[in-house]
Design an enzyme around this catalytic site. Structure first.
Site, PDB file in Angstrom:
ATOM      1  N   TYR A 149       0.745  -1.366  -0.019  1.00 42.44           N
ATOM      2  CA  TYR A 149       0.178  -0.007  -0.022  1.00 42.44           C
ATOM      3  C   TYR A 149       0.979   1.197  -0.068  1.00 42.44           C
ATOM      4  CZ  TYR A 149      -3.658   3.389   1.386  1.00 42.44           C
ATOM      5  OH  TYR A 149      -4.398   4.270   1.686  1.00 42.44           O
ATOM      6  N   ASP A 244       9.214   2.646   0.472  1.00 43.23           N
ATOM      7  CA  ASP A 244       8.213   3.243   1.177  1.00 43.23           C
ATOM      8  C   ASP A 244       8.127   3.103   2.609  1.00 43.23           C
ATOM      9  OD1 ASP A 244       5.909   4.266   2.471  1.00 43.23           O
ATOM     10  OD2 ASP A 244       4.498   3.316   0.842  1.00 43.23           O
ATOM     11  N   LYS A 272       3.665   8.811   9.216  1.00 37.63           N
ATOM     12  CA  LYS A 272       3.552   8.303  10.600  1.00 37.63           C
ATOM     13  C   LYS A 272       4.466   8.769  11.628  1.00 37.63           C
ATOM     14  CE  LYS A 272       0.439   4.808   8.388  1.00 37.63           C
ATOM     15  NZ  LYS A 272       0.791   4.102   7.372  1.00 37.63           N
TER      16      LYS A 272
HETATM   17  C1  LIG Z   1       0.113   4.354   5.828  1.00 43.02           C
HETATM   18  C2  LIG Z   1       1.069   4.138   4.803  1.00 43.02           C
HETATM   19  C3  LIG Z   1       0.692   5.243   3.636  1.00 43.02           C
HETATM   20  C4  LIG Z   1      -0.186   6.068   3.506  1.00 43.02           C
HETATM   21  O1  LIG Z   1      -0.009   7.218   4.708  1.00 43.02           O
HETATM   22  P1  LIG Z   1      -1.249   8.030   4.969  1.00 43.02           P
HETATM   23  O2  LIG Z   1      -0.692   9.011   5.674  1.00 43.02           O
HETATM   24  O3  LIG Z   1      -2.274   7.118   5.594  1.00 43.02           O
HETATM   25  O4  LIG Z   1      -1.713   8.879   3.599  1.00 43.02           O
HETATM   26  C5  LIG Z   1       1.615   4.828   2.574  1.00 43.02           C
HETATM   27  N1  LIG Z   1       2.686   3.716   2.683  1.00 43.02           N
HETATM   28  C6  LIG Z   1       2.526   2.838   3.484  1.00 43.02           C
HETATM   29  C7  LIG Z   1       3.475   1.892   3.481  1.00 43.02           C
HETATM   30  C8  LIG Z   1       1.768   3.120   4.788  1.00 43.02           C
HETATM   31  O5  LIG Z   1       1.999   2.333   5.743  1.00 43.02           O
END
Ligand SMILES: *Cc1c(COP(=O)(O)O)cnc(C)c1O
Length: 432
Positions: A149, A244, A272
Site C-alpha cells: 500500500y 516506502d 506516521k
Molecule cells: C500508511 C501508509 C501510507 C499512507 O500514509 P497516509 O498518511 O495514510 O496517507 C503509505 N505507505 C505505507 C507503507 C503506509 O503504511
C-alpha cells in the site's frame, strides 16, 4: 477483563449517528470493523499504551493510531512541546527553523536521505515520489508489489494492500485506466517476476517502489536476497529503487528498514512516526534527484500546511525520545515476547498459524504458512481472525481490525501489558 461486563452502548449510538452523516461512519475505511464483524468502538482518549472508549472501557492498544504512537500515546514531553509551539501559532505558510531541525534529524538517521521535502501525509509523499521518479528518469512505468500500500493516489490503486485488501475491493472505480496503465505489478519476494517486467519493458521503467517490510498485507518480511536483488536489478536498468518507509521508518530501526537490512534505495518516503501523531509525510533521497523538486528544479509539488510547525514539533520530540539509549532493544524485547507468545499459545490450542516480528512491528496469520506474499496471506482464515479480534476486544486488547494489517508496539508497553495480552489470547484461542 471480564467478558460479561463488556458494554459498548455509547459507541453504538455514536456510530449509528455517524453512518448517516459520513460514508460508512468513518473517516478512513479499515476503522469500520467491516472485516472482523461487530461495530467499531468510539475512542474518548488515549494515553501511553492504553485507549479508553466512550463507554469507559480500557484497552491495551496495538494499533498506535496505525503507527505513529511509538512513544505511546500523548507522551508528556510531546504534549509539553506542542503546548509551547501552540502559543506561537498553528500554521506559518513560511519557513521556520523547526523544518531545519527535523530535516537534519531525518537526514542523519535515514541512510538514503540527503535532502528532504515535508508534506502532509504518506499518500502525498508517495504521489510526489512517483512524479519525481518519472521526472528524473524521463520514463513513465513503475513497478509495485501486490498487497503493498502506497496511499490512495490513483496510480497506486492496483492490487493495493491495507483497506483495499481488508475489504477485498477490486481496483477502485473512479480510477481512470490512463492513471494505472503505467503501473506494473509483481508478487512480493519474486525477483524473477521483476526481471521479466524489466525485460518486457526495456528502457521504460522509472523504478520500483515497495514496502521493504510489508505491513499492509499483514506482516510479511523480505526473503534473504530480495532487497539486494532489487538494488542490483534497478541499477542495471537505470531505474530508481524507492523504499516506502511510511510505516517502517523509525520503527524497524531508527534509520528504518534500509538501516536494518543495509540496502540503500535512491529515494524514501516517510510519514506516521515523523509526525508524532500529527498529520505529516516526507520524501527524500539523493541530492541530485531531490534537486529536481520545485523551486530548486522543475518538478512541481507544494502544500499550504506542509512543514506545519505543530507537526514538526511533535516529530522532533518523538525522534528525540527514540534516540534514548536502549529504546530499540526494549521494543525488540517486548515485541518478541508478545509475538513468540501469541504463536506458541495459538499452536498449543491447535490453530494453524504463522507470523513474526521485527523490532516494534508484528503479525499473526491464521494459516500455517509460510507467507511470502499477498497470495499466501490470503490463505488466512479471516473468519477465525474476526473471532480472535472480537474475543481480544472484549478482554481489553485492541488489535487492528483486519488480518491484513501489522500490529505495533510502543515503548510505553510494559512486560505486564504483554503478560495480560497473552493471558487474554490464551482464553480466546481456546474457544474460537
Ligand atoms: C500508511 C501508509 C501510507 C499512507 O500514509 P497516509 O498518511 O495514510 O496517507 C503509505 N505507505 C505505507 C507503507 C503506509 O503504511
Amino acid at each position: 477483563m471480564v467478558t460479561t461486563s463488556f458494554k459498548t452502548t455509547k459507541s453504538e449510538e455514536i456510530f449509528a449517528a455517524a453512518q448517516k452523516i459520513m460514508p460508512g461512519g468513518v473517516s478512513s475505511p479499515v476503522r469500520a470493523f467491516k472485516s472482523v464483524g461487530g461495530q467499531p468502538i468510539v475512542f474518548d482518549h488515549v494515553k501511553g499504551a492504553y485507549i479508553w472508549d466512550v463507554d469507559g472501557n480500557e484497552y491495551i492498544d496495538y494499533v498506535g493510531t496505525w503507527g505513529p504512537a511509538i512513544c505511546g500515546h500523548a507522551h508528556p514531553e510531546v504534549i509539553k512541546a506542542l503546548h509551547e509551539a501552540l502559543e506561537k501559532g498553528t500554521s506559518f505558510g513560511a519557513p521556520s527553523v523547526l523544518e531545519n531541525v527535523l530535516a537534519e534529524m531525518v537526514i542523519d538517521a535515514v541512510p538514503s536521505i540527503e535532502m528532504v521535502r515535508f508534506v502532509n501525509s504518506g499518500t502525498e509523499a508517495c504521489m510526489a515520489v512517483l512524479r519525481l521518479m518519472r521526472a528524473f528518469t524521463g520514463r513513465e512505468k513503475v513497478i509495485k508489489f501486490e498487497g503493498c500500500y502506497h496511499g490512495h493516489a490513483d496510480m497506486f490503486l492496483v492490487k493495493a494492500g491495507s483497506g483495499v485488501a481488508t475489504l477485498g475491493l477490486p481496483d477502485s472505480p473512479g480510477v481512470p485506466k490512463s492513471a494505472t496503465n503505467s503501473t506494473l505489478t509483481a508478487p512480493y519476494n519474486d525477483l524473477e517476476a521483476v526481471k521479466a517486467l524489466f525485460a518486457e519493458n526495456p528502457g521504460e521503467i522509472a523504478g520500483v517502489i515497495l514496502e521493504p517490510v510489508v505491513g499492509n498485507a499483514g506482516f510479511i518480511t523480505p526473503d534473504a536476497g530480495f532487497l539486494e536483488g532489487l538494488r542490483v536489478i534497478t541499477q542495471e536498468n537505470g531505474a530508481l529503487l524507492v523504499f516506502d518507509e511510511v510505516m517502517t521508518g523509525f520503527r524497524i530501526a531508527y534509520g528504518g528498514a534500509q538501516e536494518k537490512f543495509g540496502i540503500t534505495p535512491d529515494l524514501t518516503t516517510l510519514g506516521k512516526i515523523i509526525g508524532g501523531g500529527l498529520p505529516v509525510g516526507a520524501y527524500g533521497g539523493r541530492q541530485d534527484i531531490m534537486s529536481m523538486v520545485a523551486p530548486a528544479g522543475p518538478m512541481y509539488q507544494a502544500g499550504t500546511l506542509s512543514g506545519n510547525p505543530l507537526a514538526m514539533t511533535a516529530g522532533i520530540k518523538t525522534l528525540e525520545l527514540l534516540q534514548k539509549p536502549g529504546t530499540y532493544e526494549y521494543l525488540e524485547q517486548i515485541t518478541k515476547k508478545l509475538s513468540d507468545g501469541l504463536l506458541q499459545i495459538a499452536k498449543d490450542a491447535g490453530h494453524a498459524v504463522c507470523g513474526g516480528h521485527i523490532s516494534a512491528m508484528f503479525g499473526l496469520f491464521f494459516t500455517g504458512g509460510p507467507v511470502h506474499n499477498y497470495e499466501d496471506a490470503k490463505k488466512s482464515d479471516t473468519a477465525k481472525f474476526g473471532r480472535f479480534h472480537r474475543g481480544m476486544l472484549e478482554r481489553g486488547v485492541y488489535l487492528a481490525p483486519s488480518q491484513f494489517e501489522a500490529g505495533f508496539t510502543s515503548f510505553a508497553h510494559t512486560e505486564a501489558d504483554i503478560d495480560r495480552t497473552l493471558a487474554a489470547a490464551k482464553e480466546v484461542l481456546s474457544t474460537i
